[in-house]
Scaffold this motif. Sequence first.
Motif, PDB file in Angstrom:
ATOM      1  N   GLU A 159       0.200  -6.318   9.110  1.00 37.52           N
ATOM      2  CA  GLU A 159      -0.318  -6.275   7.515  1.00 37.52           C
ATOM      3  C   GLU A 159      -1.761  -5.633   7.609  1.00 37.52           C
ATOM      4  O   GLU A 159      -2.143  -4.695   6.646  1.00 37.52           O
ATOM      5  CB  GLU A 159      -0.670  -7.478   6.854  1.00 37.52           C
ATOM      6  N   PRO A 211      -2.486   7.911   2.226  1.00 34.71           N
ATOM      7  CA  PRO A 211      -2.048   6.505   2.581  1.00 34.71           C
ATOM      8  C   PRO A 211      -2.025   6.409   3.811  1.00 34.71           C
ATOM      9  O   PRO A 211      -1.253   7.261   4.772  1.00 34.71           O
ATOM     10  CB  PRO A 211      -0.644   6.785   1.858  1.00 34.71           C
ATOM     11  N   SER A 245       0.728  -1.567   3.321  1.00 34.24           N
ATOM     12  CA  SER A 245       1.084  -1.837   1.970  1.00 34.24           C
ATOM     13  C   SER A 245       1.629  -0.414   1.368  1.00 34.24           C
ATOM     14  O   SER A 245       2.300  -0.213   0.757  1.00 34.24           O
ATOM     15  CB  SER A 245       0.065  -2.539   1.269  1.00 34.24           C
ATOM     16  N   GLN A 246       0.337   0.507   1.568  1.00 28.68           N
ATOM     17  CA  GLN A 246       0.763   1.755   1.032  1.00 28.68           C
ATOM     18  C   GLN A 246       1.932   2.740   1.701  1.00 28.68           C
ATOM     19  O   GLN A 246       2.712   3.151   0.833  1.00 28.68           O
ATOM     20  CB  GLN A 246      -0.619   2.882   1.393  1.00 28.68           C
ATOM     21  N   GLN A 271       4.494   1.042   3.074  1.00 28.71           N
ATOM     22  CA  GLN A 271       5.710   0.455   2.752  1.00 28.71           C
ATOM     23  C   GLN A 271       6.134   1.175   1.358  1.00 28.71           C
ATOM     24  O   GLN A 271       7.341   1.160   1.002  1.00 28.71           O
ATOM     25  CB  GLN A 271       5.579  -0.939   2.798  1.00 28.71           C
ATOM     26  N   GLN A 272       5.294   1.061   0.535  1.00 29.82           N
ATOM     27  CA  GLN A 272       5.463   1.517  -0.981  1.00 29.82           C
ATOM     28  C   GLN A 272       6.127   3.162  -0.986  1.00 29.82           C
ATOM     29  O   GLN A 272       6.943   3.517  -1.800  1.00 29.82           O
ATOM     30  CB  GLN A 272       4.151   1.539  -1.685  1.00 29.82           C
ATOM     31  N   ILE A 273       5.682   3.964   0.104  1.00 33.79           N
ATOM     32  CA  ILE A 273       6.408   5.383   0.117  1.00 33.79           C
ATOM     33  C   ILE A 273       7.464   5.485   0.880  1.00 33.79           C
ATOM     34  O   ILE A 273       7.918   6.487   0.891  1.00 33.79           O
ATOM     35  CB  ILE A 273       5.234   6.433   0.477  1.00 33.79           C
ATOM     36  N   GLY A 274       7.878   4.188   1.469  1.00 32.02           N
ATOM     37  CA  GLY A 274       9.006   4.344   2.234  1.00 32.02           C
ATOM     38  C   GLY A 274       8.882   4.615   3.884  1.00 32.02           C
ATOM     39  O   GLY A 274       9.933   4.813   4.580  1.00 32.02           O
ATOM     40  N   ASP A 325      10.570  12.591  -2.058  1.00 29.01           N
ATOM     41  CA  ASP A 325       9.674  11.500  -2.978  1.00 29.01           C
ATOM     42  C   ASP A 325       8.409  12.216  -3.202  1.00 29.01           C
ATOM     43  O   ASP A 325       7.963  12.032  -4.222  1.00 29.01           O
ATOM     44  CB  ASP A 325       9.884  10.184  -2.611  1.00 29.01           C
ATOM     45  N   TRP A 326       7.682  12.516  -1.929  1.00 31.79           N
ATOM     46  CA  TRP A 326       6.172  12.926  -2.135  1.00 31.79           C
ATOM     47  C   TRP A 326       6.113  14.100  -2.803  1.00 31.79           C
ATOM     48  O   TRP A 326       5.231  14.109  -3.867  1.00 31.79           O
ATOM     49  CB  TRP A 326       5.811  13.083  -0.597  1.00 31.79           C
ATOM     50  N   ASP A 328       6.755  13.903  -6.923  1.00 27.99           N
ATOM     51  CA  ASP A 328       5.673  13.196  -7.559  1.00 27.99           C
ATOM     52  C   ASP A 328       4.744  14.212  -7.583  1.00 27.99           C
ATOM     53  O   ASP A 328       3.840  14.181  -8.792  1.00 27.99           O
ATOM     54  CB  ASP A 328       4.894  12.137  -6.710  1.00 27.99           C
TER      55      ASP A 328
END
Length: 255
Positions: free
Chosen positions: A166, A192, A196-197, A199-202, A251-252, A255
């Motif tokens: 974490e 990022p 957590s960052q 994980q959010q973007i894969g 995805d990046w 956006d």
Amino acid sequence: MDKELSARLNKVRSAQRITGRQIIQRLFTEIMEMHGDRENSDDPAVWAGIGLFEEQPVTFLSVDRGQDLTERLAKNGGAVRAGGYRKALRNVELAQRFDRPVVSFLNMPGADASVDSENEGQSLMIANLMETMGALRVPNLAVIVGEGHSGGALAFANANQLWMLENGLFSVAAPEAMAAILRDDRALARVPMTASQLQQIGIADQVFKEGPQLTENLRKALRQWLATSRKMDENELVMQREQKFQQVLRDWFAD
């Protein structure tokens, strides 16, 4: 530097930080270490070998900074030298030959940037390991225990899955280097890099809470991942790696 980032750096760079070696010794049995790069060195920053995970042979790679001054000097603070990449590559190639999954545990600032390493072919060794990891016909997994920065870490992390503790950090460069390049110390806001960052973007597939249950949680997740990965054929394994990072890029830019 951002207060949150500074606090994370203090945790992952602490001498009391759990190491990849400690995790491996808790998870695996019948551990056999493999020494040397078969050329001219045995980089102590890379601990590599074979162990049994619940009776299944697994090739492991571990990079850490060292826990006291003597260790940190010997391991170059976790900055892997050219010989370390050759050692890792040798073990990965053996894993493929004998059909063993590869699991890497990383806490490293990046590759060694010395003239000696460059003269030994550092860039080529990083590229070779990155290419080999991406084309492996066996499952591979990378676990960010602390830091994993630059192409030096990415070579180990070109994997089917990327897991992070974490407080772990994974980025194109160490925060200090990024701040110097960008001339801005707000690196965390710009790029990022936290678990957590990512994980959010894969990029990070799983994030593990640090604490007394860490080893057992890793054991359960590793058991499940190995069982799932063994059902995939060679082409599916290669395709999974490619699609993982291609999807992040799509995805990046979307956006």
